[in-house]
Motif scaffolding. Structure first.
Motif, PDB file in Angstrom:
ATOM      1  N   LYS B  97      -4.571 -10.735  -7.214  1.00  0.00           N
ATOM      2  CA  LYS B  97      -2.862 -11.024  -6.959  1.00  0.00           C
ATOM      3  C   LYS B  97      -1.979  -9.554  -7.756  1.00  0.00           C
ATOM      4  N   TYR B  98      -1.775  -9.218  -6.585  1.00  0.00           N
ATOM      5  CA  TYR B  98      -0.359  -7.871  -6.123  1.00  0.00           C
ATOM      6  C   TYR B  98       0.306  -8.505  -7.256  1.00  0.00           C
ATOM      7  N   ILE B  99       1.136  -7.181  -8.162  1.00  0.00           N
ATOM      8  CA  ILE B  99       2.506  -7.858  -8.903  1.00  0.00           C
ATOM      9  C   ILE B  99       3.506  -6.333  -8.017  1.00  0.00           C
ATOM     10  N   PHE B 100       3.816  -7.272  -7.625  1.00  0.00           N
ATOM     11  CA  PHE B 100       5.347  -5.382  -6.909  1.00  0.00           C
ATOM     12  C   PHE B 100       5.483  -5.087  -7.361  1.00  0.00           C
TER      13      PHE B 100
END
Lengths: 115, 110
Positions: B97-100
């Motif tokens: 889950k990528y956090i921008f």
């Protein structure tokens, strides 16, 4: 790398209606995600679309508002329900496994405007 | 949760100039990517770079994981480099889950 097609690319919707966005991938992928980008903002993860089971939602997002389906490893839908102007955003489908196993690849996005 | 801050928030360059964009993150990460969002909204993956240095043409990136930052270098900028640059990091190890980050908006003038 995976090629992702999203439909619709853009739409103008009336308050109180619902819209379903489709995401089609040209190859089987394990992990698929939906993001939202509000005007002028960064991207926020809505949920992980799980094949054959309920999606996993991030804090602040609920299934009643953003129901997600993922019937197989190449397709998913996101519905934005009972829309209000605050839902005006770009909604993006993404998959893991672009040019590398841990690389996130995005579709072109669906730009929704709610009047 | 992990925080991802980018600087500068806005940048205006004359064509041909060089620039450095920075991404700071608040915790150790296993995965990090740089993206370019063009004026039409399409997100293009530039680098997958959890550590070390990579180069691709006029662009290069360096991640110093132990010091929790990554840098994106743009040399000899062109008008087509305009858009928003995001770094994204994996929030929880193994979830992908990528956090921008907050993004850097770049405008290159002809």
């Amino acid at each position: 790398s995976a090629v992702i097609s999203q439909k619709p690319s853009r739409d103008i919707c009336q308050r109180g209606t619902s819209l379903t966005i489709q995401c089609q991938v040209d190859s089987q992928v394990t992990m698929m995600f939906w993001y939202r980008q509000q005007p002028g903002q960064s991207l926020t993860l809505i949920a992980t679309a799980n094949q054959g089971s309920e999606a996993t939602y991030e804090s602040g997002f609920v299934i009643d508002k953003f129901p997600i389906s993922r019937p197989n490893l190449t397709f998913s839908t996101l519905t934005v329900s009972n829309m209000s102007p605050e839902d005006s955003s770009i909604y993006l489908c993404s998959v893991l496994g672009g040019s590398g196993a841990n690389v996130l690849t995005f579709g072109a996005g669906s730009r929704l405007t709610v009047l | 949760g992990i925080q991802v801050e980018q600087s500068p928030p806005d940048l205006i360059l004359q064509e041909g100039a060089n620039s450095t964009l920075r991404c700071n993150f608040s915790d150790s990460v296993n995965n990090l990517q740089w993206f370019h969002q063009n004026p039409w909204g399409q997100l293009i993956n530039l680098f997958y770079i959890p550590s070390g240095t990579k180069q691709n043409g006029r662009l290069s990136a360096t991640t110093v994981a132990t010091e929790r930052y990554s840098l994106l270098y743009i040399s000899s900028s062109q008008t087509t480099d305009s858009g928003v640059y995001f770094c994204a990091v994996e929030g929880d190890a193994g979830t992908y889950k990528y956090i921008f980050g907050t993004g850097t908006r770049l405008k290159v003038l002809a």
